[in-house]
Design a protein around this motif. Structure first.
Motif, PDB file in Angstrom:
ATOM      1  N   MET A 266       2.365 -14.981 -12.589  1.00  0.00           N
ATOM      2  CA  MET A 266       1.734 -13.663 -12.656  1.00  0.00           C
ATOM      3  C   MET A 266       1.844 -12.960 -11.297  1.00  0.00           C
ATOM      4  SD  MET A 266      -2.221 -12.661 -13.612  1.00  0.00           S
ATOM      5  CE  MET A 266      -2.009 -13.289 -15.282  1.00  0.00           C
ATOM      6  N   ILE A 267       2.162 -11.694 -11.306  1.00  0.00           N
ATOM      7  CA  ILE A 267       2.290 -10.927 -10.065  1.00  0.00           C
ATOM      8  C   ILE A 267       0.917 -10.711  -9.451  1.00  0.00           C
ATOM      9  CG2 ILE A 267       2.992  -8.720  -9.073  1.00  0.00           C
ATOM     10  CD1 ILE A 267       5.093  -8.503 -11.248  1.00  0.00           C
ATOM     11  N   ASP A 268       0.785 -10.993  -8.151  1.00  0.00           N
ATOM     12  CA  ASP A 268      -0.468 -10.809  -7.430  1.00  0.00           C
ATOM     13  C   ASP A 268      -0.536  -9.368  -6.941  1.00  0.00           C
ATOM     14  OD1 ASP A 268      -2.633 -10.777  -5.768  1.00  0.00           O
ATOM     15  OD2 ASP A 268      -2.190 -12.699  -4.814  1.00  0.00           O
ATOM     16  N   GLN A 269      -1.171  -8.487  -7.738  1.00  0.00           N
ATOM     17  CA  GLN A 269      -1.235  -7.068  -7.399  1.00  0.00           C
ATOM     18  C   GLN A 269      -1.998  -6.839  -6.098  1.00  0.00           C
ATOM     19  OE1 GLN A 269       0.138  -4.298  -8.899  1.00  0.00           O
ATOM     20  NE2 GLN A 269       1.300  -5.731 -10.147  1.00  0.00           N
ATOM     21  N   ARG A 270      -3.017  -7.652  -5.846  1.00  0.00           N
ATOM     22  CA  ARG A 270      -3.797  -7.484  -4.627  1.00  0.00           C
ATOM     23  C   ARG A 270      -2.931  -7.759  -3.387  1.00  0.00           C
ATOM     24  NH1 ARG A 270      -7.519 -10.639  -1.612  1.00  0.00           N
ATOM     25  NH2 ARG A 270      -9.306  -9.460  -0.844  1.00  0.00           N
ATOM     26  N   ARG A 271      -2.120  -8.805  -3.458  1.00  0.00           N
ATOM     27  CA  ARG A 271      -1.236  -9.125  -2.344  1.00  0.00           C
ATOM     28  C   ARG A 271      -0.195  -8.028  -2.162  1.00  0.00           C
ATOM     29  NH1 ARG A 271       3.670 -11.047  -2.009  1.00  0.00           N
ATOM     30  NH2 ARG A 271       3.745 -11.601  -4.214  1.00  0.00           N
ATOM     31  N   LEU A 272       0.368  -7.535  -3.257  1.00  0.00           N
ATOM     32  CA  LEU A 272       1.352  -6.467  -3.158  1.00  0.00           C
ATOM     33  C   LEU A 272       0.752  -5.214  -2.536  1.00  0.00           C
ATOM     34  CD1 LEU A 272       3.193  -6.759  -6.615  1.00  0.00           C
ATOM     35  CD2 LEU A 272       4.028  -7.486  -4.363  1.00  0.00           C
ATOM     36  N   LEU A 273      -0.492  -4.898  -2.922  1.00  0.00           N
ATOM     37  CA  LEU A 273      -1.148  -3.726  -2.350  1.00  0.00           C
ATOM     38  C   LEU A 273      -1.408  -3.925  -0.864  1.00  0.00           C
ATOM     39  CD1 LEU A 273      -2.434  -0.963  -2.734  1.00  0.00           C
ATOM     40  CD2 LEU A 273      -4.556  -2.112  -3.359  1.00  0.00           C
ATOM     41  N   ARG A 274      -1.864  -5.128  -0.484  1.00  0.00           N
ATOM     42  CA  ARG A 274      -2.089  -5.419   0.929  1.00  0.00           C
ATOM     43  C   ARG A 274      -0.807  -5.239   1.721  1.00  0.00           C
ATOM     44  NH1 ARG A 274      -2.677 -11.431   1.843  1.00  0.00           N
ATOM     45  NH2 ARG A 274      -0.414 -11.184   1.710  1.00  0.00           N
ATOM     46  N   ASP A 275       0.304  -5.773   1.193  1.00  0.00           N
ATOM     47  CA  ASP A 275       1.574  -5.654   1.892  1.00  0.00           C
ATOM     48  C   ASP A 275       2.026  -4.198   1.970  1.00  0.00           C
ATOM     49  OD1 ASP A 275       1.572  -8.374   2.170  1.00  0.00           O
ATOM     50  OD2 ASP A 275       2.982  -8.743   0.523  1.00  0.00           O
ATOM     51  N   ALA A 276       1.773  -3.431   0.891  1.00  0.00           N
ATOM     52  CA  ALA A 276       2.149  -2.019   0.899  1.00  0.00           C
ATOM     53  C   ALA A 276       1.360  -1.256   1.950  1.00  0.00           C
ATOM     54  CB  ALA A 276       1.923  -1.406  -0.481  1.00  0.00           C
ATOM     55  N   PHE A 277       0.053  -1.506   2.024  1.00  0.00           N
ATOM     56  CA  PHE A 277      -0.760  -0.884   3.066  1.00  0.00           C
ATOM     57  C   PHE A 277      -0.194  -1.205   4.441  1.00  0.00           C
ATOM     58  CE2 PHE A 277      -4.983  -0.648   0.534  1.00  0.00           C
ATOM     59  CZ  PHE A 277      -4.688   0.641   0.144  1.00  0.00           C
ATOM     60  N   GLY A 278       0.082  -2.481   4.688  1.00  0.00           N
ATOM     61  CA  GLY A 278       0.534  -2.898   6.003  1.00  0.00           C
ATOM     62  C   GLY A 278       1.883  -2.326   6.378  1.00  0.00           C
ATOM     63  N   THR A 279       2.765  -2.146   5.399  1.00  0.00           N
ATOM     64  CA  THR A 279       4.111  -1.681   5.675  1.00  0.00           C
ATOM     65  C   THR A 279       4.182  -0.177   5.885  1.00  0.00           C
ATOM     66  OG1 THR A 279       5.013  -3.481   4.335  1.00  0.00           O
ATOM     67  CG2 THR A 279       6.476  -1.631   4.789  1.00  0.00           C
ATOM     68  N   PHE A 280       3.386   0.589   5.125  1.00  0.00           N
ATOM     69  CA  PHE A 280       3.595   2.027   5.085  1.00  0.00           C
ATOM     70  C   PHE A 280       2.504   2.855   5.752  1.00  0.00           C
ATOM     71  CE2 PHE A 280       5.932   0.370   1.368  1.00  0.00           C
ATOM     72  CZ  PHE A 280       7.186   0.817   1.712  1.00  0.00           C
ATOM     73  N   MET A 281       1.528   2.217   6.435  1.00  0.00           N
ATOM     74  CA  MET A 281       0.385   2.945   6.964  1.00  0.00           C
ATOM     75  C   MET A 281       0.735   3.946   8.059  1.00  0.00           C
ATOM     76  SD  MET A 281      -3.084   2.078   6.329  1.00  0.00           S
ATOM     77  CE  MET A 281      -3.765   1.575   7.883  1.00  0.00           C
ATOM     78  N   THR A 282       1.894   3.779   8.738  1.00  0.00           N
ATOM     79  CA  THR A 282       2.177   4.613   9.897  1.00  0.00           C
ATOM     80  C   THR A 282       3.160   5.738   9.608  1.00  0.00           C
ATOM     81  OG1 THR A 282       3.921   3.076  10.573  1.00  0.00           O
ATOM     82  CG2 THR A 282       1.724   2.717  11.486  1.00  0.00           C
ATOM     83  N   GLY A 283       3.596   5.905   8.361  1.00  0.00           N
ATOM     84  CA  GLY A 283       4.616   6.892   8.068  1.00  0.00           C
ATOM     85  C   GLY A 283       4.072   8.285   7.839  1.00  0.00           C
ATOM     86  N   VAL A 284       5.008   9.250   7.731  1.00  0.00           N
ATOM     87  CA  VAL A 284       4.657  10.620   7.365  1.00  0.00           C
ATOM     88  C   VAL A 284       4.412  10.661   5.861  1.00  0.00           C
ATOM     89  CG1 VAL A 284       5.432  13.011   7.319  1.00  0.00           C
ATOM     90  CG2 VAL A 284       6.053  11.541   9.245  1.00  0.00           C
ATOM     91  N   THR A 285       3.348  11.307   5.455  1.00  0.00           N
ATOM     92  CA  THR A 285       2.985  11.353   4.041  1.00  0.00           C
ATOM     93  C   THR A 285       2.826  12.788   3.565  1.00  0.00           C
ATOM     94  OG1 THR A 285       0.576  11.330   4.349  1.00  0.00           O
ATOM     95  CG2 THR A 285       1.701   9.205   4.353  1.00  0.00           C
ATOM     96  N   VAL A 286       2.959  12.963   2.262  1.00  0.00           N
ATOM     97  CA  VAL A 286       2.578  14.204   1.587  1.00  0.00           C
ATOM     98  C   VAL A 286       1.472  13.839   0.605  1.00  0.00           C
ATOM     99  CG1 VAL A 286       3.280  15.985  -0.057  1.00  0.00           C
ATOM    100  CG2 VAL A 286       4.772  15.399   1.864  1.00  0.00           C
ATOM    101  N   VAL A 287       0.318  14.460   0.781  1.00  0.00           N
ATOM    102  CA  VAL A 287      -0.844  14.208  -0.074  1.00  0.00           C
ATOM    103  C   VAL A 287      -0.880  15.295  -1.140  1.00  0.00           C
ATOM    104  CG1 VAL A 287      -3.329  13.822  -0.125  1.00  0.00           C
ATOM    105  CG2 VAL A 287      -2.029  13.264   1.943  1.00  0.00           C
ATOM    106  N   THR A 288      -1.019  14.917  -2.397  1.00  0.00           N
ATOM    107  CA  THR A 288      -0.910  15.858  -3.506  1.00  0.00           C
ATOM    108  C   THR A 288      -2.099  15.765  -4.449  1.00  0.00           C
ATOM    109  OG1 THR A 288       0.349  14.272  -4.833  1.00  0.00           O
ATOM    110  CG2 THR A 288       1.620  15.773  -3.442  1.00  0.00           C
ATOM    111  N   THR A 289      -2.337  16.861  -5.149  1.00  0.00           N
ATOM    112  CA  THR A 289      -3.334  16.876  -6.211  1.00  0.00           C
ATOM    113  C   THR A 289      -2.994  18.007  -7.168  1.00  0.00           C
ATOM    114  OG1 THR A 289      -5.719  16.745  -6.675  1.00  0.00           O
ATOM    115  CG2 THR A 289      -5.007  18.429  -5.107  1.00  0.00           C
ATOM    116  N   LEU A 290      -3.884  18.286  -8.125  1.00  0.00           N
ATOM    117  CA  LEU A 290      -3.735  19.401  -9.060  1.00  0.00           C
ATOM    118  C   LEU A 290      -4.939  20.314  -8.921  1.00  0.00           C
ATOM    119  CD1 LEU A 290      -2.641  17.435 -12.261  1.00  0.00           C
ATOM    120  CD2 LEU A 290      -1.143  18.602 -10.642  1.00  0.00           C
TER     121      LEU A 290
END
Length: 307
Positions: free
Chosen positions: A1-25
């Motif tokens: 089973m894929i560990d979604q919590r671990r994947l999210l932790r890794d995603a946070f750690g990898t991408f926290m310093t980049g340029v982002t576009v925040v969107t909504t409706l």
């Protein structure tokens, strides 16, 4: 089973310093967005992140009242996307490909990662508002991210050089266990919290390495304080890190969060932070501190929650 919590932790750690576009409706279902240079993880359980928006933004009311938002981490080939969402363009979405994410907010094509969030809380913070989002869906791809520093973009090839010449950042680990906190010898007869300068690997990786060096198993956790030591030119990021097991290395040990336990803390800002933590633990009403080493503001979260 894929560990979604671990994947999210890794995603946070990898991408926290980049340029982002925040969107909504908006209320009519029209997409809105703005460029932001960073965002922060707040919690893995539940999965929370935060971004901020200036009161002066023309989209402030829409984001403040929105039921959620998405954070799009731009890839290295999306400089023009960043520029478009940073300018007062009538229709920022006219020149980009996008779709609605699983939770219903605009996700841009070709990004390094995206996080689709429902609004967890809005915190009034001076001339900005802090938007706390509960991550409902996310995707992290393989495209290198886009960075921004001192008026110019950089990609991973230049990341190490950019960090090396940029402002110094100190990561602090507040490792807690059963009402106690881990302190280490400062080498001058006093005690301090474990801390480490952030290197090219980024803040999240530095924090994990710092925790491991103490001999304690602890979960890299929530941001508790962000403050600048203007005299030393250091930006501080303090994280709450619940301990699970392990024995402290030589020169480290747990002390009570009490006046007697904290008496030997040699850094005034750290001592003040731990005194606040002791009081907040007692009241069950926590917040995120922002300011400098002498003065700042504590932005309260929901009573009974951790920041």
């Amino acid at each position: 089973m894929i560990d979604q919590r671990r994947l999210l932790r890794d995603a946070f750690g990898t991408f926290m310093t980049g340029v982002t576009v925040v969107t909504t409706l908006d209320t009519q279902g029209n997409p809105l967005g703005f460029t932001a240079n960073s965002f922060s993880s707040v919690s893995l359980e539940p999965p929370l992140l935060l971004v901020s928006i200036a009161r002066s933004s023309r989209n402030y009311d829409a984001f403040h009242d929105a039921r959620g938002f998405a954070v799009n981490v731009l890839s290295e080939g999306q400089k023009e996307v960043s520029n478009t969402f940073a300018r007062p363009v009538p229709d920022r979405f006219a020149t980009v490909s996008w779709r609605l994410g699983p939770h219903g907010f605009p996700v841009l094509e070709g990004v390094s990662a995206w996080f689709d969030c429902r609004m967890h809380q809005v915190i009034e913070a001076g001339d900005h508002a802090i938007l706390l989002g509960h991550v409902e869906a996310f995707e992290a791809g393989s495209l290198p991210g886009l960075g921004y520093y001192r008026g110019g973009y950089f990609t991973p090839v230049r990341t190490a050089d950019a960090i090396g010449t940029g402002p110094a950042v100190l990561v602090i680990a507040i490792i807690e266990k059963a009402g106690q906190v881990l302190l280490v010898d400062d080498g001058q007869g006093g005690l301090v919290l474990p801390s480490s300068r952030v290197g090219p690997e980024g803040a999240s990786a530095t924090l994990r390495t710092l925790i491991a060096s103490t001999g304690i198993a602890a979960e890299p956790g929530l941001i508790y304080a962000v403050y600048e030591d203007v005299r030393r030119g250091l930006q501080h990021l303090a994280y709450l890190c619940p301990a699970t097991c392990g024995q402290p290395v030589r020169g480290a040990g747990f002390v009570d969060l009490s006046p007697a336990g904290l008496a030997d803390v040699s850094d005034p800002a750290m001592r003040s932070m731990l005194e606040r933590l002791s009081e907040e633990n007692r009241l069950g009403n926590h917040g995120i501190y922002s300011g400098n080493q002498d003065a700042g503001e504590v932005y309260r979260l929901t009573k009974g929650s951790r920041p």
